[in-house]
Each structure stands twice: as structure tokens, then as C-alpha cells.
Design a protein around this motif. Structure first.
Motif, mmCIF file in Angstrom:
data_model
loop_
_atom_site.group_PDB
_atom_site.id
_atom_site.type_symbol
_atom_site.label_atom_id
_atom_site.label_comp_id
_atom_site.label_asym_id
_atom_site.label_seq_id
_atom_site.Cartn_x
_atom_site.Cartn_y
_atom_site.Cartn_z
ATOM 1 N N PHE A 78 34.393 47.527 34.101
ATOM 2 C CA PHE A 78 35.453 47.159 35.040
ATOM 3 C C PHE A 78 36.282 45.984 34.536
ATOM 4 N N GLU A 79 36.295 45.792 33.218
ATOM 5 C CA GLU A 79 36.944 44.621 32.645
ATOM 6 C C GLU A 79 38.460 44.738 32.727
ATOM 7 N N SER A 80 38.949 45.946 32.550
ATOM 8 C CA SER A 80 40.387 46.126 32.407
ATOM 9 C C SER A 80 41.250 45.467 33.502
ATOM 10 N N PRO A 81 40.889 45.574 34.804
ATOM 11 C CA PRO A 81 41.762 44.938 35.805
ATOM 12 C C PRO A 81 41.641 43.417 35.850
ATOM 13 N N ALA A 82 40.571 42.880 35.229
ATOM 14 C CA ALA A 82 40.358 41.436 35.333
ATOM 15 C C ALA A 82 41.481 40.696 34.614
ATOM 16 N N LYS A 84 44.466 40.486 35.447
ATOM 17 C CA LYS A 84 45.768 41.142 35.623
ATOM 18 C C LYS A 84 46.208 41.023 37.073
ATOM 19 N N ASN A 85 46.176 39.772 37.559
ATOM 20 C CA ASN A 85 46.521 39.600 38.965
ATOM 21 C C ASN A 85 48.007 39.847 39.229
ATOM 22 N N TYR A 86 48.781 40.039 38.135
ATOM 23 C CA TYR A 86 50.200 40.387 38.329
ATOM 24 C C TYR A 86 50.345 41.791 38.907
ATOM 25 N N ARG A 87 49.188 42.491 39.057
ATOM 26 C CA ARG A 87 49.244 43.793 39.714
ATOM 27 C C ARG A 87 49.240 43.672 41.247
ATOM 28 N N HIS A 88 49.046 42.439 41.717
ATOM 29 C CA HIS A 88 49.039 42.229 43.177
ATOM 30 C C HIS A 88 50.326 41.540 43.614
ATOM 31 N N TYR A 91 50.828 37.708 43.589
ATOM 32 C CA TYR A 91 51.076 36.988 42.340
ATOM 33 C C TYR A 91 52.483 36.394 42.329
#
Lengths: 101, 327
Positions: A78-82, A84-88, A91
Motif C-alpha cells: 500500500f506504499e503507492s498512495p503514501a 501523495k496527499n495532493y490526491r486529496h 491539500y
């Protein structure tokens, strides 16, 4: 570890039960049960998990048929989304106070 | 409440002996998070849970018998329908719990075999007979009441499938307790003979219900470990005290007397003082020498044996259909 209920030692396999509580809502996992085949699993699920109007539709799936991600590899998997808070949306703060954004 | 010793707090010089997976387990417990079936867990944790969940499931299954005794003789059609629904709930609770235990790697058939062979334990309360209709009231009010008091904290047990099963069970138990209370209330508002029957029943069930919380804290060897693992949240004595505190005002509403001459409010403690519990009786019943142990097990064994052809026929039919589907 094999799925619970898949052992040769069990006379009946284990089933995972999903119930749709009302129209417009997805089926949600509610628990498991023990049954010889799919038809009886659905009937048993009705008796076991919807005695108080909890559902309008039931899915049953042999516990053995479910493939699970490896819990030990959780970090890497599950590393990939870590990071990458610009997906929320949260942000982006500069638009604060601007209406309809 | 005293803080239990924490066995997983490892001194730095021993830290090297903790594997990464064990560390992850310890961290999850320390964070009061949940352990799920595929997670690594210590053998002791797995064994403790298998023992506790299967005993709990057996209790629900055996617990159908004292009430099943009254289904055909319930005083009205409404009471019969309610009692049937309640006994069906107990069966359901047993099934939720057996499924939860299976996620730990124990087979359903093994659990059943252990129960009918007399090798597994279940709550000692179900080894008492239910000779009168008032017992349906006392079982609901006192026995299910004690069970709820025990089980509400178990909804937060660290093992996910157990906690989730307990959430469902607790929701359903609250109906059980209320219907028991109503049965007793109705009898207490009835004839002198009915009032006497209700009081006699409360007298018989009160002490066994208090024993349901288990031995006193200084004689409960597994409690500290279960609390450190976040399976158990409160000690036996704390839960018992809480239960008695809830019962006293309810008994006043009913107009029944709780059969403990030493029961009185202790202003200083802010809780009730109570008389000594007869632990010899508890251990006797647990050892199989209670009033109905043999009868309960024999009934379960007969039901299992009489159902064997049904289980086998259903399995054979399923196998045949599976072959047909492939062909």
C-alpha cells in the motif's frame, strides 16, 4: 493458512455473507456461516443475519474463493498512495474562503 | 481498576529477540488497534481466543436448553413466539461465534466433538434446571443481564472477528433482558402464588448469575494476560460490582428481594457491599457435578447424533450437484 472451513476435516465449508441493507446501498460483509451448498448458504444467511429486517438482498461466497492481499507485505503493497496527499482536496489551501470550490 | 502487567513491554537488552512480526503485533495491541485473522499472532493469543470464543459459542448452544424446556408450555401464543425468537437468537449467537473461532484455524467439527465428548467447558449457569415459568423471567433478567454486562466490553476485544460478533450479539441480547424483566413484572403484579413463584426463581438464579463473571480477581490466573492483550477490558470483580449496582434499583421496581442479607450500600465506597459467593458450588458445577450437567450434555449429544444423517445427506447432495455442474 488455508481459508477457514476449507479443511478436509470439515463436513460443510464456510461461507462469507454480504447483506444489502436497503436499495441504493452496496452489499456489506456481515459475517460467516457454515452450509453444505450455495442454496442452503443463502437460506441460512437469511435466518442468521436478517432476523430483524437487516437486509433486502444477500450474497454468499465460499470463504475459500476469496483471495486476500498478504498482510505481512502491507507496508510495501500500500506504499503507492503514501506521500501523495495532493490526491486529496484538502491539500489545496489557497482557495480557502472562495465560494463553490 | 489496577493496570495489569504488560508482558509485551520488552526491556531494551532483550529487544533483539523480538521478531519484526511480533513487534508489529505488539504495536497494534499497544495502539489499541485490532488483530485480523491473517495477521501474525503469538500462539498463546491464538489459543486463548480459541478457548474463550469456543466456550462462549458452546454456552450459547447449551443455553438454548433451559428455555427450550418452556416453549411448548408457554402461557400464551405471544409468549411462545417470543420465547422461540429468543432461543433462535441464542442459536444464532452460537453460530456467529463458531465462525469467529474458525478464523483462528480450529475446525467446526473439532469444536463440536469436544463439546459432546464433555471435554469443552461452557458457562456453569446453564447447568441449573428451569422448573417454573418464572425461570424464563429470571434467565432473561439475571442471566442475560449478567451476560450483557460481560459482553459489552468484549465488543472492543482486540481480535476483530470476535469483537464484530459481539456487537451483533449485544444488540440482540437487550431484547432478551427486557422480555425477562417483563415476565417477572407481570408475575409480581399477579396473584400471591405468582409473586411467590417469581421470588423463588430470583432466589435460585441470583447467586449463579453473579458467578457468571468468573472467580474473584485474586483467583483468576488468566485474567491479567487477557487484559494485557485487550481481549478482556475489566476484571471479574469490577464487572460483578457493576452488575449488582444495576440490579438493585431494578429489583425495587419489580418488588423482588435479592437473596443476599449482606447486600447494602457503602457510602464510602460508592458501591454495594455484598455477601460471600459460594465458590465451592461454582467449582463443583464447573467440574461437571451441577444439577443438570449430565442432562444438558446428553441432550446435545443426542441432537448431534440424530442430525448426522441430515448433515451427511446435505454434503452428499452438494457434492453430487458440484459434479453435475462440471459435467
Amino acid at each position: 493458512m488455508s481459508a477457514p472451513g476449507a479443511s478436509e476435516k470439515e463436513i460443510w465449508p464456510l461461507w462469507e455473507v454480504f447483506v444489502r441493507s436497503s436499495r441504493g446501498i452496496s452489499h456489506t460483509h456481515v459475517g460467516s456461516l457454515h452450509a453444505p451448498d450455495a442454496t442452503l448458504a443463502v437460506r441460512n444467511a437469511r435466518d442468521l443475519y436478517t432476523r430483524r429486517n437487516e437486509g433486502v438482498s444477500i450474497w454468499v461466497v465460499p470463504a475459500d474463493a476469496i483471495t486476500t492481499s498478504d498482510p505481512d507485505a502491507k507496508g510495501a503493497f500500500f506504499e503507492s498512495p503514501a506521500g501523495k496527499n495532493y490526491r486529496h482536496a484538502s491539500y489545496y489551501t489557497k482557495s480557502e474562503g472562495v465560494k463553490h470550490l | 481498576m489496577t493496570i495489569p502487567p504488560v508482558p509485551y513491554a520488552i526491556a531494551p537488552e532483550n529487544a533483539a529477540t523480538v521478531s519484526a512480526e511480533e513487534q508489529q503485533f505488539n504495536d497494534l495491541i499497544a495502539a489499541d488497534s485490532r488483530i485480523e485473522p491473517r495477521d501474525w499472532m503469538p500462539d498463546g493469543y491464538r489459543k486463548t481466543l480459541i478457548r474463550q470464543i469456543s466456550q462462549h459459542a458452546h454456552s450459547e448452544i447449551i443455553g438454548m436448553q433451559p428455555e427450550g424446556n418452556w416453549i411448548t408450555r408457554a402461557p400464551s401464543l405471544k409468549r411462545k413466539a417470543i420465547l422461540l425468537a429468543k432461543v433462535q437468537d441464542e442459536a444464532g449467537h452460537g453460530l456467529y461465534l463458531y465462525s469467529a473461532a474458525q478464523t483462528l484455524g480450529v475446525s467446526r467439527d473439532l469444536m463440536t466433538d469436544q463439546l459432546i465428548a464433555g471435554k469443552a467447558r461452557y458457562s456453569s449457569i446453564f447447568n441449573y434446571p428451569s422448573p417454573t415459568w418464572a425461570d424464563m423471567g429470571s434467565i432473561g433478567w439475571l442471566v442475560d443481564g449478567a451476560a450483557i454486562c460481560n459482553q459489552v466490553p468484549l465488543c472492543r476485544a482486540s481480535y476483530g472477528p470476535y469483537g464484530r460478533a459481539m456487537v451483533r450479539i449485544c444488540k440482540e441480547e437487550s431484547f432478551h433482558q427486557r422480555q425477562g424483566f417483563e415476565i417477572l413484572l407481570e408475575l409480581m403484579n399477579g396473584t400471591p402464588a405468582q409473586r411467590e413463584m417469581a421470588q423463588d426463581s430470583v432466589n435460585r438464579w441470583y447467586w449463579p448469575a453473579l458467578q457468571m463473571f468468573g472467580p474473584p480477581d485474586d483467583d483468576s490466573p488468566n485474567s491479567a494476560q487477557s487484559m494485557a492483550w485487550n481481549i478482556k477490558r475489566f476484571s471479574n470483580d469490577d464487572l460483578r460490582q457493576r452488575f449488582v449496582g444495576m440490579l438493585v434499583p431494578q429489583a425495587e421496581v419489580l418488588g423482588v428481594t435479592l437473596p443476599d442479607p449482606d447486600l447494602r450500600w457503602n457510602e464510602e465506597k460508592g458501591a454495594y457491599d455484598m455477601g460471600e459467593i459460594d465458590w465451592t458450588e461454582f467449582h463443583e458445577v464447573l467440574a461437571g457435578r451441577g444439577p443438570a450437567n449430565a442432562r444438558r450434555l446428553q441432550r446435545r449429544r443426542d441432537a448431534h447424533n440424530e442430525g448426522q444423517w441430515v448433515r451427511e445427506a446435505a454434503a452428499a447432495y452438494a457434492a453430487k450437484q458440484a459434479v453435475k455442474a462440471v459435467a
